[in-house]
Design a protein around this motif. Structure first.
Motif, short mmCIF file in Angstrom:
data_model
loop_
_atom_site.label_atom_id
_atom_site.label_comp_id
_atom_site.label_asym_id
_atom_site.label_seq_id
_atom_site.Cartn_x
_atom_site.Cartn_y
_atom_site.Cartn_z
N ALA A 179 44.51 -109.95 -23.48
CA ALA A 179 44.51 -108.73 -24.24
C ALA A 179 43.40 -108.49 -25.23
O ALA A 179 43.39 -109.44 -26.16
CB ALA A 179 45.96 -108.41 -24.42
N ILE A 180 42.63 -107.35 -25.19
CA ILE A 180 42.05 -106.83 -26.14
C ILE A 180 42.73 -105.89 -26.77
O ILE A 180 42.75 -104.61 -26.28
CB ILE A 180 40.43 -106.64 -25.46
CG1 ILE A 180 39.82 -107.77 -24.75
CG2 ILE A 180 39.44 -106.17 -26.79
CD1 ILE A 180 38.60 -107.48 -23.93
N LEU A 181 42.82 -106.06 -28.21
CA LEU A 181 43.78 -104.97 -28.91
C LEU A 181 43.01 -104.64 -30.21
O LEU A 181 42.64 -105.62 -31.00
CB LEU A 181 45.23 -105.70 -29.18
CG LEU A 181 45.80 -106.32 -28.06
CD1 LEU A 181 47.43 -107.00 -28.59
CD2 LEU A 181 46.31 -105.24 -26.96
N PRO A 182 43.13 -103.27 -30.59
CA PRO A 182 42.68 -103.03 -31.83
C PRO A 182 43.49 -103.32 -33.08
O PRO A 182 44.80 -103.17 -32.87
CB PRO A 182 42.60 -101.25 -31.58
CG PRO A 182 43.67 -101.13 -30.74
CD PRO A 182 43.73 -102.29 -29.65
N ILE A 183 42.90 -103.86 -34.19
CA ILE A 183 43.70 -104.23 -35.32
C ILE A 183 43.35 -103.28 -36.66
O ILE A 183 43.77 -103.71 -37.43
CB ILE A 183 43.45 -105.58 -35.53
CG1 ILE A 183 42.17 -106.00 -35.84
CG2 ILE A 183 44.00 -106.44 -34.31
CD1 ILE A 183 42.11 -107.45 -36.60
N GLY A 184 42.49 -102.57 -36.51
CA GLY A 184 41.74 -102.06 -37.84
C GLY A 184 42.41 -101.07 -38.53
O GLY A 184 41.98 -100.68 -39.46
N ASP A 185 43.62 -100.61 -37.98
CA ASP A 185 44.24 -99.49 -38.81
C ASP A 185 43.58 -98.04 -38.73
O ASP A 185 42.67 -98.22 -38.25
CB ASP A 185 44.87 -99.93 -40.14
CG ASP A 185 46.25 -99.69 -40.42
OD1 ASP A 185 46.80 -98.82 -40.02
OD2 ASP A 185 46.82 -100.50 -41.25
N ASN A 186 44.11 -97.24 -39.65
CA ASN A 186 43.58 -95.82 -39.77
C ASN A 186 43.46 -95.10 -38.37
O ASN A 186 44.31 -94.19 -38.12
CB ASN A 186 42.46 -95.87 -40.39
CG ASN A 186 41.87 -94.68 -41.16
OD1 ASN A 186 42.46 -94.33 -42.33
ND2 ASN A 186 41.01 -93.68 -40.17
N PHE A 187 42.77 -95.69 -37.48
CA PHE A 187 42.52 -94.81 -36.26
C PHE A 187 43.48 -95.37 -35.07
O PHE A 187 43.44 -94.75 -34.06
CB PHE A 187 41.04 -94.97 -35.57
CG PHE A 187 40.16 -93.99 -36.79
CD1 PHE A 187 40.08 -92.70 -36.99
CD2 PHE A 187 39.11 -94.82 -37.07
CE1 PHE A 187 39.10 -92.15 -37.57
CE2 PHE A 187 38.12 -94.17 -37.86
CZ PHE A 187 38.01 -92.79 -38.34
N THR A 188 43.88 -96.51 -35.36
CA THR A 188 44.53 -97.50 -34.12
C THR A 188 45.45 -98.15 -35.01
O THR A 188 45.82 -98.15 -36.03
CB THR A 188 43.63 -98.41 -33.42
OG1 THR A 188 43.07 -99.40 -34.35
CG2 THR A 188 42.33 -97.66 -32.93
N MET A 189 46.38 -99.28 -34.20
CA MET A 189 47.16 -100.00 -34.78
C MET A 189 46.62 -100.82 -35.98
O MET A 189 45.44 -100.95 -35.59
CB MET A 189 47.60 -101.11 -33.58
CG MET A 189 48.30 -100.71 -32.48
SD MET A 189 49.02 -101.89 -31.39
CE MET A 189 47.04 -102.51 -30.51
N GLY A 190 47.30 -101.06 -36.89
CA GLY A 190 46.87 -102.20 -37.83
C GLY A 190 47.45 -103.48 -37.23
O GLY A 190 47.96 -103.82 -36.30
N MET A 191 47.24 -104.48 -38.22
CA MET A 191 47.54 -105.88 -37.82
C MET A 191 49.03 -106.12 -37.43
O MET A 191 49.40 -106.64 -36.59
CB MET A 191 47.03 -106.86 -38.81
CG MET A 191 45.48 -107.09 -39.15
SD MET A 191 45.17 -108.38 -40.17
CE MET A 191 43.51 -107.93 -40.39
N LYS A 192 49.80 -105.62 -38.35
CA LYS A 192 51.16 -105.90 -38.19
C LYS A 192 51.80 -105.10 -36.62
O LYS A 192 52.51 -105.78 -36.05
CB LYS A 192 51.97 -105.22 -39.37
CG LYS A 192 53.50 -105.63 -39.35
CD LYS A 192 54.31 -104.94 -40.49
CE LYS A 192 55.81 -105.12 -40.24
NZ LYS A 192 56.41 -104.17 -41.31
#
Ligand code: NI
Ligand code: MN
Length: 228
Positions: A161-174
């Motif tokens: 799975a390729i998942l966004p982690i960068g927060d602000n615009f998308t999911m953050g790490m947690k």
């Protein structure tokens, strides 16, 4: 065997050695682009939504190679108006293409093309489950965490799975760690963590969150690739 290559930010190619598709081909203006749009050789272009860091060079690549842009209906109509061949689909639908199967998944985000004096709506944002060589790859696109991710991995057991982690615009790490737990993919490639100051973070911190769950974290920097 599948090869996934990072071309910078949220742009990746997925190849089975015969066919290749590209996700979110933002290369022109991307500070970390690993190649130029003219170098891209693919069988289809899969933009997750209309934002410029995702739609990017999709229309130019599609027209040059005469390969379809596969996306939600509204975004494909925008691309068709600009001369690109398209394969309109929508959330929840799957279709068999010569290179493999594509299913569009929900994503919690926005989707538009922002011009100087106009914001043009381009339908719902989406993610993709692409099946090539008998294996399923989930490209989440820009999204928040949602519990239906459990169903995505249950219905199509995921190799990666390729998942966004960068927060602000998308999911953050947690939240992206919870997403990895819901999806039960064998491996996760963290994405959307480096191109803008507001999303910059260290993907090693994300690896430390998911590897104790038994999920492999594969960090790809621009130009790097991995086999699955
Ligand atoms: Ni976006
Ligand atoms: Mn984005």
């Amino acid at each position: 065997m599948l090869t996934i290559r990072s071309l910078g930010h949220a742009c990746y190619t997925l190849s089975d050695g015969t066919h290749t598709v590209i996700f979110d081909p933002w290369l022109t203006g991307n500070p970390e682009a690993a190649c130029s749009p003219g170098d891209v050789r693919v069988d289809a272009v899969l933009p997750s939504h209309g934002h410029s860091d995702h739609l990017g060079d999709a229309i130019e690549i599609s027209k040059r190679l005469n390969v379809p842009i596969i996306a939600v209906y509204e975004l494909t109509m925008y691309c068709q108006r600009h001369g690109a061949p398209v394969a309109p689909m929508h959330i929840g639908g799957a279709h068999d293409f010569p290179f493999g199967r594509v299913k569009l998944t929900p994503a919690w985000h926005g989707s538009s093309v922002v011009g100087d004096d106009l914001i043009e709506y381009t339908g719902m944002p989406c993610g993709f489950v692409v099946t090539m060589d008998g294996r399923n790859v989930y490209y989440a696109g820009d999204t928040a965490l949602f519990s239906d991710m459990k169903l995505i991995g249950e219905l199509d057991p995921l190799e990666v799975a390729i998942l966004p982690i960068g927060d602000n615009f998308t999911m953050g790490m947690k939240d992206a760690a919870k997403a990895a737990e819901f999806l039960q993919a064998k491996a996760v490639i963290p994405t959307h963590w480096s191109a803008f100051d507001v999303i910059k973070c260290d993907p090693e911190d994300y690896a430390a969150l998911i590897e104790p769950l038994g999920i492999k974290c594969v960090i790809l920097r621009p130009g790097e690739e991995a086999q699955f």
